[in-house]
Design an enzyme around this catalytic site. Structure first.
Site, short mmCIF file in Angstrom:
data_model
loop_
_atom_site.label_atom_id
_atom_site.label_comp_id
_atom_site.label_asym_id
_atom_site.label_seq_id
_atom_site.Cartn_x
_atom_site.Cartn_y
_atom_site.Cartn_z
NE ARG A 178 42.82 42.90 36.51
CZ ARG A 178 42.81 43.29 35.24
NH1 ARG A 178 41.75 43.11 34.52
NH2 ARG A 178 43.86 43.88 34.73
NE ARG A 227 36.04 44.98 34.01
CZ ARG A 227 36.82 45.15 32.96
NH1 ARG A 227 36.52 46.02 32.04
NH2 ARG A 227 37.91 44.42 32.83
NE ARG A 277 35.09 51.04 36.76
CZ ARG A 277 34.82 52.03 35.94
NH1 ARG A 277 34.02 53.00 36.30
NH2 ARG A 277 35.39 52.06 34.74
CG ASP A 301 45.83 48.84 36.95
OD1 ASP A 301 44.97 47.96 36.73
OD2 ASP A 301 46.72 49.12 36.13
CE1 TYR A 318 48.86 47.67 29.13
CE2 TYR A 318 50.52 46.66 30.53
CZ TYR A 318 49.32 46.58 29.84
OH TYR A 318 48.59 45.43 29.86
O1 CP3 Z 1 43.43 41.05 41.38
C1 CP3 Z 1 42.76 41.93 41.94
O2 CP3 Z 1 41.56 41.80 42.23
C2 CP3 Z 1 43.48 43.22 42.34
C3 CP3 Z 1 43.35 44.30 41.44
C4 CP3 Z 1 44.09 44.35 40.12
C5 CP3 Z 1 43.58 45.07 39.01
N1 CP3 Z 1 44.54 45.07 38.03
C6 CP3 Z 1 42.26 45.71 38.96
C7 CP3 Z 1 41.69 46.13 37.67
C8 CP3 Z 1 45.35 43.85 39.75
C9 CP3 Z 1 46.30 42.94 40.53
C10 CP3 Z 1 45.62 44.33 38.43
C11 CP3 Z 1 46.87 44.06 37.71
C12 CP3 Z 1 47.01 44.51 36.32
N2 CP3 Z 1 46.55 45.65 35.76
C13 CP3 Z 1 47.78 43.82 35.34
C14 CP3 Z 1 48.57 42.55 35.59
C15 CP3 Z 1 47.74 41.35 35.62
C16 CP3 Z 1 47.06 41.01 34.32
O3 CP3 Z 1 45.82 41.02 34.31
O4 CP3 Z 1 47.77 40.72 33.35
C17 CP3 Z 1 47.69 44.56 34.16
C18 CP3 Z 1 48.35 44.20 32.84
C19 CP3 Z 1 46.93 45.72 34.43
C20 CP3 Z 1 46.63 46.85 33.51
C21 CP3 Z 1 45.19 46.96 33.26
N3 CP3 Z 1 44.28 47.36 34.19
C22 CP3 Z 1 44.51 46.70 32.06
C23 CP3 Z 1 45.16 46.23 30.78
C24 CP3 Z 1 43.16 46.97 32.29
C25 CP3 Z 1 42.05 46.97 31.28
C26 CP3 Z 1 41.70 45.62 30.85
C27 CP3 Z 1 40.38 45.25 31.38
O5 CP3 Z 1 40.26 44.17 31.97
O6 CP3 Z 1 39.45 46.05 31.16
C28 CP3 Z 1 43.02 47.34 33.65
C29 CP3 Z 1 41.75 47.68 34.35
C30 CP3 Z 1 41.45 47.01 35.63
N4 CP3 Z 1 42.34 46.69 36.60
C31 CP3 Z 1 40.14 46.65 36.07
C32 CP3 Z 1 40.30 46.11 37.36
C33 CP3 Z 1 39.20 45.62 38.28
C34 CP3 Z 1 38.85 46.90 35.31
C35 CP3 Z 1 38.53 48.35 35.42
C36 CP3 Z 1 37.07 48.71 35.39
O7 CP3 Z 1 36.38 48.52 36.42
O8 CP3 Z 1 36.65 49.24 34.36
#
Ligand code: CP3
Length: 342
Positions: free
Chosen positions: A27, A31, A40, A77, A154
């Protein structure tokens, strides 16, 4: 293979000699960066950001330009596949992902569409191509997908869940439906990753965030087995990451993957002894360490670096994604500690 100006990430992954351990963080484009939050606000929601290649590219590059990480990861994602299956995915502010349609029956699984990456997720290959151009062979690009099990959680739960009672219930009450869903997701994930590979990613990582909620033998049957099928189908180095998966490292290493991600609950020294020279390891600093003062951050990072001091086969990372309220200055301290470690 392409020659990178900074090749140490691929070198460490392939267990070739390195000048120092490479670092990137899960990540890393997120944010916690004010630059990310600014971009964003230009889009109505997170999915639009993922589906707009110019913005996905810009966001991918932010942490590279600011911190000098040794690898980039595609901004996207793990839920793009179920999104493309038209299950009504929405990211609700502060609630995470929610699905309008959930998978509960054999009929639901049979009605899931078969996807064509070119038609259904064209923004993925387009983003990869733009990012590769922006990187200009400076560092490699990591592609990724969720593990079939984690994506299925999910789709069955309909949202982020702590207990995963619906899908764990399915594993015991209707294992055949679970396997049918997982097989379908495996086929789709392979095509989806092949599209990333054709577009130019250098390796791929499979995120298994929820494999660790299963008992070990069920983890192997319902999660690891499908990740192994993905590894076998791809002609590129694969990193597997199961959060809370430290109990089954040997089985993970035996899939043919080249690297394993570790969360912070695994002991790196023991993990290194377990996998020997079968695979490279990636991890495993607790992201919560970044809430501490710079001296603590540097000392915890060095404890991890000491395990592989002078050896290859290790990629520094966090044990899970960086949280949104971390100070970028603390990330800078972490990166410099790894860069200056001797
Ligand atoms: O690592 C990176 O920078 C690459 C981008 C990336 C994102 N999600 C961006 C993201 C990667 C590799 C993921 C993987 C992901 N997404 C996983 C597996 C890794 C982990 O964290 O366990 C999972 C379970 C998801 C599903 C997901 N996406 C969830 C549960 C959420 C919401 C939780 C949260 O942190 O708010 C997301 C949103 C998400 N994915 C954001 C980002 C930058 C935040 C979105 C925003 O800007 O509002």
């Amino acid at each position: 293979m392409i020659e990178y100006k900074n090749p140490r990430f691929m070198q460490a992954l392939l267990r070739q000699p390195v000048d120092r351990a490479p670092i990137w963080v899960m990540r890393q484009a997120g944010r916690y960066m004010p630059e990310y939050r600014a971009i964003r606000t230009k889009v109505p929601d997170f999915l639009t950001l993922c589906k707009t290649p110019e913005l996905a590219c810009e966001v991918t590059m932010l942490p590279i330009d600011r911190f000098g990480f040794d690898a980039a990861i595609l901004f996207s994602d793990i839920l793009m596949i179920p999104d493309a299956m038209q299950l009504g995915l929405k990211f609700v502010q502060n609630e995470g992902p929610t699905f309008a349609r959930v998978i509960t029956s054999k009929r639901d699984v049979e009605q899931l569409p078969t996807l064509d990456p070119e038609e259904d997720t064209p923004y993925i290959a387009n983003s990869v191509q733009l990012i590769k151009k922006a990187l200009d062979q400076k560092i490699p690009l990591i592609g990724f997908a969720g593990s079939p099990w984690t994506v299925a959680t999910y789709m069955v739960e309909g949202k982020t869940s702590k207990q995963h009672n619906k899908i764990r219930g399915m594993v015991y009450s209707s294992p055949d439906i679970a396997h049918q869903l997982l097989s379908h997701l495996t086929t789709e994930t392979i095509k989806y990753l092949q599209a990333q590979i054709s577009a130019g990613v250098d390796c791929v990582m499979v995120f298994d965030t929820w494999g660790g909620v299963l008992e070990d033998n069920l983890y192997q049957e319902f999660s690891l087995q499908y990740m192994q099928q993905i590894v076998a189908a791809l002609d590129i180095p694969v990193i597997l990451f199961t959060k809370n998966g430290g109990r089954c490292l040997l089985q993970q290493a035996q899939t043919g993957c080249v690297g394993l991600g570790l969360d912070w609950t695994a002991d790196l020294k023991q993990a290194k002894e377990t996998v020997g020279d079968m695979v490279a390891l990636q991890g495993n600093l607790d992201p919560a360490v970044l809430y501490a003062d710079p001296t603590t951050i540097a000392s915890k990072a060095r404890q991890i670096l000491d395990v592989y001091a002078g050896e290859t086969g290790f990629i520094f990372n966090l044990g899970h994604g960086i949280t949104p309220d971390i100070s970028p200055e603390h990330v800078q301290v972490l990166v410099e500690t790894v860069q200056n470690y001797v």
